[in-house]
Design a protein around this motif. Structure first.
Motif, PDB file in Angstrom:
ATOM      1  N   GLY A  75       0.035  -1.974  -8.669  1.00  0.00           N
ATOM      2  CA  GLY A  75       1.252  -1.833  -7.888  1.00  0.00           C
ATOM      3  C   GLY A  75       2.095  -3.091  -7.799  1.00  0.00           C
ATOM      4  O   GLY A  75       3.328  -3.021  -7.747  1.00  0.00           O
ATOM      5  N   ALA A  81       5.798  -3.339  -9.170  1.00  0.00           N
ATOM      6  CA  ALA A  81       6.902  -3.663  -8.268  1.00  0.00           C
ATOM      7  C   ALA A  81       7.873  -4.651  -8.917  1.00  0.00           C
ATOM      8  O   ALA A  81       9.091  -4.533  -8.766  1.00  0.00           O
ATOM      9  CB  ALA A  81       6.362  -4.238  -6.957  1.00  0.00           C
ATOM     10  N   ARG A  82       7.338  -5.603  -9.649  1.00  0.00           N
ATOM     11  CA  ARG A  82       8.204  -6.560 -10.349  1.00  0.00           C
ATOM     12  C   ARG A  82       9.000  -5.874 -11.462  1.00  0.00           C
ATOM     13  O   ARG A  82      10.168  -6.194 -11.678  1.00  0.00           O
ATOM     14  CB  ARG A  82       7.355  -7.703 -10.918  1.00  0.00           C
ATOM     15  CG  ARG A  82       6.790  -8.630  -9.853  1.00  0.00           C
ATOM     16  CD  ARG A  82       5.942  -9.726 -10.470  1.00  0.00           C
ATOM     17  NE  ARG A  82       5.427 -10.639  -9.476  1.00  0.00           N
ATOM     18  CZ  ARG A  82       6.049 -11.738  -9.044  1.00  0.00           C
ATOM     19  NH1 ARG A  82       7.227 -12.052  -9.534  1.00  0.00           N
ATOM     20  NH2 ARG A  82       5.508 -12.518  -8.124  1.00  0.00           N
ATOM     21  N   LYS A 134      11.967  -4.010 -10.000  1.00  0.00           N
ATOM     22  CA  LYS A 134      13.133  -4.863  -9.717  1.00  0.00           C
ATOM     23  C   LYS A 134      14.037  -4.970 -10.936  1.00  0.00           C
ATOM     24  O   LYS A 134      15.248  -5.100 -10.815  1.00  0.00           O
ATOM     25  CB  LYS A 134      12.673  -6.268  -9.293  1.00  0.00           C
ATOM     26  CG  LYS A 134      12.209  -6.375  -7.871  1.00  0.00           C
ATOM     27  CD  LYS A 134      12.265  -7.807  -7.364  1.00  0.00           C
ATOM     28  CE  LYS A 134      11.496  -8.766  -8.223  1.00  0.00           C
ATOM     29  NZ  LYS A 134      11.512 -10.146  -7.679  1.00  0.00           N
ATOM     30  N   THR A 175      11.053  -1.074  -2.330  1.00  0.00           N
ATOM     31  CA  THR A 175       9.645  -0.745  -2.538  1.00  0.00           C
ATOM     32  C   THR A 175       8.824  -0.976  -1.273  1.00  0.00           C
ATOM     33  O   THR A 175       9.005  -1.974  -0.578  1.00  0.00           O
ATOM     34  CB  THR A 175       9.044  -1.576  -3.680  1.00  0.00           C
ATOM     35  OG1 THR A 175       9.351  -2.957  -3.473  1.00  0.00           O
ATOM     36  CG2 THR A 175       9.598  -1.139  -5.016  1.00  0.00           C
ATOM     37  N   LEU A 226       4.728  -0.941  -0.045  1.00  0.00           N
ATOM     38  CA  LEU A 226       3.339  -0.921  -0.485  1.00  0.00           C
ATOM     39  C   LEU A 226       2.472  -0.341   0.629  1.00  0.00           C
ATOM     40  O   LEU A 226       2.499  -0.815   1.768  1.00  0.00           O
ATOM     41  CB  LEU A 226       2.898  -2.343  -0.820  1.00  0.00           C
ATOM     42  CG  LEU A 226       1.763  -2.522  -1.815  1.00  0.00           C
ATOM     43  CD1 LEU A 226       2.146  -1.943  -3.171  1.00  0.00           C
ATOM     44  CD2 LEU A 226       1.426  -3.993  -1.970  1.00  0.00           C
ATOM     45  N   ALA A 249       2.800  -9.643  -2.878  1.00  0.00           N
ATOM     46  CA  ALA A 249       3.708  -8.507  -2.695  1.00  0.00           C
ATOM     47  C   ALA A 249       5.094  -8.991  -2.299  1.00  0.00           C
ATOM     48  O   ALA A 249       6.107  -8.495  -2.816  1.00  0.00           O
ATOM     49  CB  ALA A 249       3.156  -7.565  -1.626  1.00  0.00           C
ATOM     50  N   ILE A 287       8.538  -6.728  -2.589  1.00  0.00           N
ATOM     51  CA  ILE A 287       8.172  -5.622  -1.703  1.00  0.00           C
ATOM     52  C   ILE A 287       8.922  -5.758  -0.377  1.00  0.00           C
ATOM     53  O   ILE A 287       8.973  -6.835   0.215  1.00  0.00           O
ATOM     54  CB  ILE A 287       6.648  -5.615  -1.441  1.00  0.00           C
ATOM     55  CG1 ILE A 287       5.886  -5.307  -2.738  1.00  0.00           C
ATOM     56  CG2 ILE A 287       6.284  -4.629  -0.350  1.00  0.00           C
ATOM     57  CD1 ILE A 287       6.006  -3.905  -3.238  1.00  0.00           C
ATOM     58  N   TYR A 345       5.149  -3.548   3.811  1.00  0.00           N
ATOM     59  CA  TYR A 345       3.717  -3.686   3.525  1.00  0.00           C
ATOM     60  C   TYR A 345       2.962  -3.002   4.652  1.00  0.00           C
ATOM     61  O   TYR A 345       2.926  -3.486   5.775  1.00  0.00           O
ATOM     62  CB  TYR A 345       3.334  -5.158   3.432  1.00  0.00           C
ATOM     63  CG  TYR A 345       1.995  -5.412   2.763  1.00  0.00           C
ATOM     64  CD1 TYR A 345       1.925  -5.824   1.434  1.00  0.00           C
ATOM     65  CD2 TYR A 345       0.796  -5.244   3.464  1.00  0.00           C
ATOM     66  CE1 TYR A 345       0.706  -6.052   0.806  1.00  0.00           C
ATOM     67  CE2 TYR A 345      -0.423  -5.473   2.845  1.00  0.00           C
ATOM     68  CZ  TYR A 345      -0.461  -5.885   1.524  1.00  0.00           C
ATOM     69  OH  TYR A 345      -1.677  -6.101   0.907  1.00  0.00           O
TER      70      TYR A 345
END
Length: 210
Positions: free
Chosen positions: A62, A66-67, A70, A78, A80, A93, A98, A101
């Motif tokens: 994940g 996530a990167r 972007k 995003t 998490l 994260a 992110i 969280y």
């Protein structure tokens, strides 16, 4: 207009439960993914408002996904949803962009609150996140990032998970020579030349679970 949400978790039951909850609260679930690679591909096509994803997914996890998000859908936010409250995961994260969280031991309604907060442009961190991490986030610009490209981070993760160069080439859809080139470059950048040391580095960065 309803907020569009893409769900990513390798457990179907988890995705179904989240989907049911969010649809009751007025969100539109536009897609689902069971691994990080599938997530990036689907998200690029759908361009959802929000992606809710787990850390521990197959192929690419994940944080790496996530990167990538972007890059392919920069307007998507995003969140998490994870069981990991360790500092290295939270900080990684935040570095990955992110916006929320959430620990899985929170109440379901907290996910709804986090989604609404993130959609307003705010950042949501679970109450269980340590003060040390929160303080580090406030000064996130001072946190030293690693020198690897996104592709090299994906390769590092797979090396740490025990995949061979041939496996990595197949997953990325590149030649074995190209995969080996990525491996050589990342080892040179990190000045790390043993696989065991690469694994330890990946664990410290939160790219893989210890």
């Amino acid at each position: 207009m309803k907020t569009s949400v893409l769900l990513a978790d390798d457990h179907v039951l988890v995705r179904q439960a989240i989907k049911s909850l969010l649809e009751r609260e007025g969100f539109q679930i536009t897609g689902e993914a069971g691994d990080g690679q599938e997530l990036v591909r689907i998200a690029e096509g759908l361009q959802p408002d929000v992606v809710v994803l787990d850390i521990g997914m197959p192929l690419i996890n994940g944080l790496v996904a996530a990167r990538e998000l972007k890059r392919v859908c920069p307007k998507t936010k995003t969140i998490l949803l994870t069981a990991h409250d360790e500092d290295q995961y939270v900080l990684e994260a935040l570095r990955a962009g992110i916006r929320g969280y959430i620990l899985k031991n929170q109440d379901a309604i907290d996910l709804v609150s986090a989604l609404r907060q993130v959609c307003r442009g705010q950042v949501y961190l679970s109450p269980g996140i340590s003060r040390v991490v929160t303080d580090a986030y406030v000064s996130i610009s001072s946190v030293t990032d690693d020198p690897l490209s996104e592709r090299e981070r994906v390769v590092l993760q797979m090396i740490a998970e025990g995949k061979t160069t041939k496996d990595i080439a197949a997953i990325l859809g590149v030649s074995v020579k190209t995969a080996e080139s990525h491996r050589s470059r990342l080892m040179h950048k990190l000045d790390i030349h043993e696989t065991a040391s690469l694994v330890r580095y990946a664990v410290r960065r939160g790219l893989v679970q210890p």
